[in-house]
Design an enzyme around this catalytic site. Structure first.
Site, PDB file in Angstrom:
ATOM      1  N   CYS A  11      94.357  15.278  34.571  1.00 54.12           N
ATOM      2  CA  CYS A  11      95.654  14.945  34.022  1.00 54.12           C
ATOM      3  C   CYS A  11      96.801  15.827  34.684  1.00 54.12           C
ATOM      4  O   CYS A  11      96.421  16.789  35.502  1.00 54.12           O
ATOM      5  CB  CYS A  11      95.682  14.708  32.578  1.00 54.12           C
ATOM      6  SG  CYS A  11      95.493  16.376  31.911  1.00 54.12           S
ATOM      7  N   CYS A  85      98.163  11.231  36.304  1.00 53.73           N
ATOM      8  CA  CYS A  85      98.424  12.347  37.392  1.00 53.73           C
ATOM      9  C   CYS A  85      98.894  11.299  38.544  1.00 53.73           C
ATOM     10  O   CYS A  85      99.139  11.846  39.797  1.00 53.73           O
ATOM     11  CB  CYS A  85      97.158  12.880  37.865  1.00 53.73           C
ATOM     12  SG  CYS A  85      96.054  12.325  38.325  1.00 53.73           S
ATOM     13  N   CYS A  89      95.868  12.536  43.178  1.00 53.56           N
ATOM     14  CA  CYS A  89      94.310  12.595  43.073  1.00 53.56           C
ATOM     15  C   CYS A  89      93.980  12.099  44.478  1.00 53.56           C
ATOM     16  O   CYS A  89      94.059  11.031  44.769  1.00 53.56           O
ATOM     17  CB  CYS A  89      93.713  12.006  41.876  1.00 53.56           C
ATOM     18  SG  CYS A  89      91.942  12.232  41.713  1.00 53.56           S
TER      19      CYS A  89
END
Length: 135
Positions: A11, A85, A89
């Protein structure tokens, strides 16, 4: 690399959602799963309300510290669970990715964070049922 499946929870701040998910996964898998958590912009501490709601159910995350998301953590993982997020990523072929839409517990009251905690637990139980069934 371990023969156990590895799950990475990501997150933004690695201070609430991902910490609770990692703690549930560690507790509910009884060591059958390697667990990692990280944040794209880690906070300096774990959300104290997240600590409190996990303590209510006997899981202590008070000593945990937010960690920065690294490419190596993603590469080492079989399953990557993102929680708000976005595109920060890194994506690698052969990894299983899931995005869990969960409210951020930052700045929320304890009742709301309990609801988020319980939602996370339900998702982790389903995740583990699938992962451990594949073993």
């Amino acid at each position: 690399m371990s023969t156990k499946p590895t799950v990475l929870f990501v997150c933004v701040h690695n201070a609430g959602r991902s910490q609770m998910a990692a703690a549930f996964t560690a507790a509910l898998s009884a060591g059958a799963v390697e667990v990692l958590s990280a944040g794209s912009e880690p906070s300096d501490r774990i959300n104290p309300v997240a600590v409190a709601v996990m303590e209510e159910i006997g899981i202590d995350i008070s000593a945990n510290r937010p960690r920065i998301l690294t490419t190596s953590a993603v590469q080492a993982s079989d399953v990557v669970i993102t929680m708000g997020c976005g595109d920060t990523c890194p994506v690698f072929p052969g990894k299983r990715y899931e995005d869990w839409e969960l409210d951020d517990p930052a700045g929320r009251d304890i009742v709301t964070v309990r609801r988020i905690r319980d939602d996370i637990r339900t998702r982790v139980e389903a995740l583990l049922a699938g992962i451990l069934q594949d073993e």
